[in-house]
Design an enzyme around this catalytic site. Structure first.
Site, PDB file in Angstrom:
ATOM      1  N   SER A 147       0.798  -1.220   0.000  1.00  0.00           N
ATOM      2  CA  SER A 147       0.000   0.000   0.000  1.00  0.00           C
ATOM      3  C   SER A 147       0.833   1.273   0.000  1.00  0.00           C
ATOM      4  O   SER A 147       0.298   2.335  -0.287  1.00  0.00           O
ATOM      5  CB  SER A 147      -0.980  -0.012   1.168  1.00  0.00           C
ATOM      6  OG  SER A 147      -0.308  -0.331   2.348  1.00  0.00           O
ATOM      7  N   LYS A 164     -12.435  -0.707  -1.726  1.00  0.00           N
ATOM      8  CA  LYS A 164     -11.505   0.079  -2.537  1.00  0.00           C
ATOM      9  C   LYS A 164     -12.024   0.144  -3.976  1.00  0.00           C
ATOM     10  O   LYS A 164     -12.964   0.885  -4.231  1.00  0.00           O
ATOM     11  CB  LYS A 164     -10.111  -0.489  -2.372  1.00  0.00           C
ATOM     12  CG  LYS A 164      -9.648  -0.169  -0.947  1.00  0.00           C
ATOM     13  CD  LYS A 164      -8.303  -0.596  -0.545  1.00  0.00           C
ATOM     14  CE  LYS A 164      -8.039  -0.019   0.850  1.00  0.00           C
ATOM     15  NZ  LYS A 164      -7.282  -0.903   1.703  1.00  0.00           N
ATOM     16  N   HIS A 213      -5.562  -3.848  -2.534  1.00  0.00           N
ATOM     17  CA  HIS A 213      -5.256  -2.897  -3.615  1.00  0.00           C
ATOM     18  C   HIS A 213      -5.088  -3.597  -4.963  1.00  0.00           C
ATOM     19  O   HIS A 213      -4.648  -2.984  -5.923  1.00  0.00           O
ATOM     20  CB  HIS A 213      -3.979  -2.118  -3.298  1.00  0.00           C
ATOM     21  CG  HIS A 213      -4.090  -1.254  -2.087  1.00  0.00           C
ATOM     22  ND1 HIS A 213      -4.749  -0.050  -2.089  1.00  0.00           N
ATOM     23  CD2 HIS A 213      -3.661  -1.438  -0.812  1.00  0.00           C
ATOM     24  CE1 HIS A 213      -4.696   0.482  -0.886  1.00  0.00           C
ATOM     25  NE2 HIS A 213      -4.047  -0.343  -0.092  1.00  0.00           N
TER      26      HIS A 213
HETATM   27  C1  LIG Z   1      -7.403  -1.049   3.185  1.00  0.00           C
HETATM   28  C2  LIG Z   1      -6.718  -2.310   3.496  1.00  0.00           C
HETATM   29  C3  LIG Z   1      -7.290  -3.241   4.361  1.00  0.00           C
HETATM   30  C4  LIG Z   1      -8.533  -2.940   5.155  1.00  0.00           C
HETATM   31  O1  LIG Z   1      -9.657  -2.999   4.388  1.00  0.00           O
HETATM   32  P1  LIG Z   1     -10.980  -2.227   4.894  1.00  0.00           P
HETATM   33  O2  LIG Z   1     -12.057  -2.842   4.123  1.00  0.00           O
HETATM   34  O3  LIG Z   1     -10.754  -0.792   4.564  1.00  0.00           O
HETATM   35  O4  LIG Z   1     -11.087  -2.464   6.345  1.00  0.00           O
HETATM   36  C5  LIG Z   1      -6.643  -4.441   4.538  1.00  0.00           C
HETATM   37  N1  LIG Z   1      -5.485  -4.718   3.908  1.00  0.00           N
HETATM   38  C6  LIG Z   1      -4.900  -3.826   3.073  1.00  0.00           C
HETATM   39  C7  LIG Z   1      -3.625  -4.183   2.394  1.00  0.00           C
HETATM   40  C8  LIG Z   1      -5.492  -2.593   2.853  1.00  0.00           C
HETATM   41  O5  LIG Z   1      -4.899  -1.718   2.068  1.00  0.00           O
END
Ligand SMILES: *Cc1c(COP(=O)(O)O)cnc(C)c1O
Length: 639
Positions: free
Chosen positions: A430, A489, A458
């Site tokens: 990320s 996302k 992602h």
């Molecule tokens: C955003 C994210 C999460 C968490 O997901 P949410 O649905 O926002 O709780 C988990 N792992 C990674 C790598 C992320 O970027």
């Protein structure tokens, strides 16, 4: 009789044949707690932000219980200052006004000389002579601890504030010392203190510029040569337990503690505020009446504000109402959640899928359900916080391997030869936007008989053909045992999921506390995710458009002199200095660009960056203009 030990840990790393200090700690503990505290300190040494150690020294030493001195902690007060000049003037004022030291100004000026020592300087307050025997190292104060810390149990986190009060108290009670002055040598920490028996532990909130490495300790001495020996012997040898240290005593005011921490964050520039937006999520957003180009959202495909999802939400709300009414196993499974699970499984070419209320919960619940005390979890050093938290909740042994370094992973697997466990990694990282070396990771996990787990937060909707993710990106026949994803996302809604074998999903539905003991996601949320999946499948060109945009943006940055690279929709723009990165982000906001500055501790010190996240709905013109503006603002800041 209880037996007390002094326990000391020092961790260092070999750099060109020279040992470099990474971390150190000491405790005074009772025999029965010895192994717990030893484990916690080793854990701290192994997972320090400054890097992995080559040497860890643990030293136990029996203490004579009757020789241990118990001292009451100095009372804490705070003087708010806003500039180093103001802070240093306050320090002089307190020394002169409250402690009656005539040479106050000259003593404070000595900080220019005594930075970068491991220990403290001892200064004769009348003659200003430097008295510490070793001018390079200074005197080190040891054999001290917070008396209540053992009742709170071992923790591998260092609490600098508490440790400073313990040290300040011991110094304040040392024979022939009037007190201590301290400025932290941490470049980001601008708060320091004066400690003495009369004035207590007095924090001064700004004593130096942020980023300045100046720092050190000055002990204020008055006496003759013989007295000095007594002082040093006390500092170096006298075991001291400090009682009533704030934060470890139950009598401390519970609200004041929160306020103190918030104030400290404010002063250090680390207190964060929410930015409220006033329009639906899009590639442009409204903040405080200003329109900004959004380069910081996870709304990769622009679906969060898509009319079709809004319509799906209205239709579902009309049909189901808005609540799921209970846990999935009790009353909360409606047709929408059930269908969504099956559609997710199809999309990911898996046998089955399980829903969770967020990606965060999916990681927490899955890792802590599949792993326990007998497992070893191998985790990439840049994995997402939800993976780290899941590992902690599992109470497994955690082995961190270097970022995306499969040779390092293999060495660690070879050395440990785990009987059971897990290899876990982000699919797309990320902060850097790079992709996990999945084929090698899967091979290693299989060879050692461990579960493999990939977090596609992602990756889903971004990489692979039609946004199908990492397995498709690499053209693999068989994917990881466990794939975690989020609906929040690229899919534009919210919620998390896990997919894999039917048996895995069945096991999680029966065992995962994050599935069992929480209310199911709303049928509206599930319907929105189903609609998003449909759109993604009907429009496989969306992820393509997103990655085309990435190319336009990265090329435009390069044309403007900024080198960067990515394999996903996350584009890191290296800056380096923490303060500069924050200033650039603020400046960009004034130029109509919403971009976030990522700083320590999210990334390593000195590697601050801007993190752009692109969308399929950005126009090429938007991106070229943004690249130009970003380059111009960075150029101005560097000059
Ligand atoms: C955003 C994210 C999460 C968490 O997901 P949410 O649905 O926002 O709780 C988990 N792992 C990674 C790598 C992320 O970027």
């Amino acid at each position: 009789m209880k037996r007390f030990f002094s326990l000391k840990m020092r961790a260092s790393r070999n750099v060109d044949g020279e040992p470099h200090h990474i971390s150190g700690a000491e405790k005074i503990i009772q025999e029965e707690d010895a192994s717990d505290f030893a484990t916690a300190l080793i854990d701290r040494a192994l997972h320090h932000a400054k890097g992995q150690p080559d040497f860890i020294n643990l030293k136990f030493e029996l203490l004579d219980e009757r020789g241990i001195l118990r001292l009451p902690a100095l009372a804490v007060t705070t003087v708010q200052t806003h500039t180093p000049a103001e802070g240093l003037a306050q320090m002089v004022e307190i020394l002169r006004g409250k402690m009656g030291i005539a040479n106050a100004e000259q003593i404070v000026a000595l900080f220019q000389q005594c930075g970068n020592m491991r220990g403290a300087a001892i200064v004769d307050v009348d003659s200003l002579a430097r008295l510490e025997p070793d001018r390079q190292r200074g005197v080190r104060v040891t054999y001290m601890d917070d008396a209540d810390s053992s009742s709170k149990g071992p923790t591998n986190a260092k609490n600098h504030f508490r440790e400073a009060i313990v040290l300040g108290t011991k110094v304040a009670y040392a024979p022939h010392l009037l007190g201590e002055l301290c400025i932290s040598d941490d470049p980001d920490y601008v708060t320091g203190y004066i400690a003495s028996r009369e004035i207590g532990y007095c924090r001064i909130t700004c004593l130096k510029e942020k980023g300045s490495p100046i720092g050190g300790r000055i002990f204020l001495f008055r006496g003759n040569a013989e007295d000095l020996q007594e002082t040093i012997a006390f500092l170096e040898k006298q075991p001291v337990l400090v009682t009533g240290v704030p934060g470890s005593s139950f009598r401390q005011d519970r609200w004041k503690r929160l306020q103190t921490e918030l104030d400290a964050m404010e002063v250090d520039g680390l207190r964060r505020k929410l930015l409220v937006q006033d329009a639906s999520a899009d590639s442009r957003v409204q903040v405080g009446g200003q329109e900004l180009l959004m380069l910081a959202s996870n709304n990769y495909l622009g679906l969060a504000g898509d009319e079709r999802l809004a319509n799906a939400a209205s239709a579902a709300a009309a049909k189901w109402g808005v609540g799921s009414t209970g846990s999935r196993l009790v009353s909360g499974t409606q047709r929408e959640q059930d269908c969504l699970e099956r559609e997710l499984a199809l999309f990911k070419h898996a046998e089955d899928a399980v829903l969770f209320n967020s990606g965060y919960v999916a990681n927490l619940a899955t890792i802590s359900t599949l792993c326990g005390r007998d497992d070893v979890i191998f985790s990439d050093e840049l994995n997402h916080a939800s993976i780290i938290d899941g590992c902690r909740l599992a109470r497994s042994r955690i082995v961190i391997y270097r970022h995306n370094d499969m040779d390092d992973l293999e060495r660690k697997l070879q050395a440990i030869r785990p009987v059971r466990g897990l290899v876990v990694s982000d699919a797309v990282f990320s902060m850097d936007g790079d992709i996990v070396r999945l084929p090698r990771l899967l091979e290693l996990a299989r060879h050692y008989g461990l579960f493999s787990m990939i977090d596609e937060a992602h990756a889903t909707g971004v990489i692979g053909l039609g946004g199908h993710g990492t397995v498709s990106h690499f053209g693999l026949e068989e994917g990881p045992d466990i794939t975690v994803g989020t609906l929040s996302k690229a899919l534009g809604g919210e919620g998390g999921f896990v997919c894999g074998r039917g048996m895995l999903c069945e096991y999680l539905r029966n065992r995962a506390r994050g599935f069992i003991f929480t209310t199911a996601m709303s049928p509206v949320t599930a319907a929105v995710a189903r609609a998003a999946l449909r759109i993604l499948q009907e429009s496989p060109e969306l992820p393509r458009r997103l990655l085309d945009n990435v190319k336009v943006f990265v090329d435009a940055l390069r044309e403007n002199g900024i080198q960067t690279a990515t394999q996903s929709a996350i584009v890191p723009i290296p800056i380096g200095d923490e303060r500069q990165a924050a200033q650039i982000a603020t400046e960009l906001r004034a130029h109509g660009i919403f971009l976030s500055a990522i700083r320590y501790p999210t990334v390593a010190r000195g590697q601050a960056r801007l993190r752009a996240a692109l969308m399929a709905t950005h126009t090429c013109e938007d991106l070229r203009n943004a690249a130009q503006t970003i380059a111009a603002v960075i150029g101005e800041q560097h000059n």
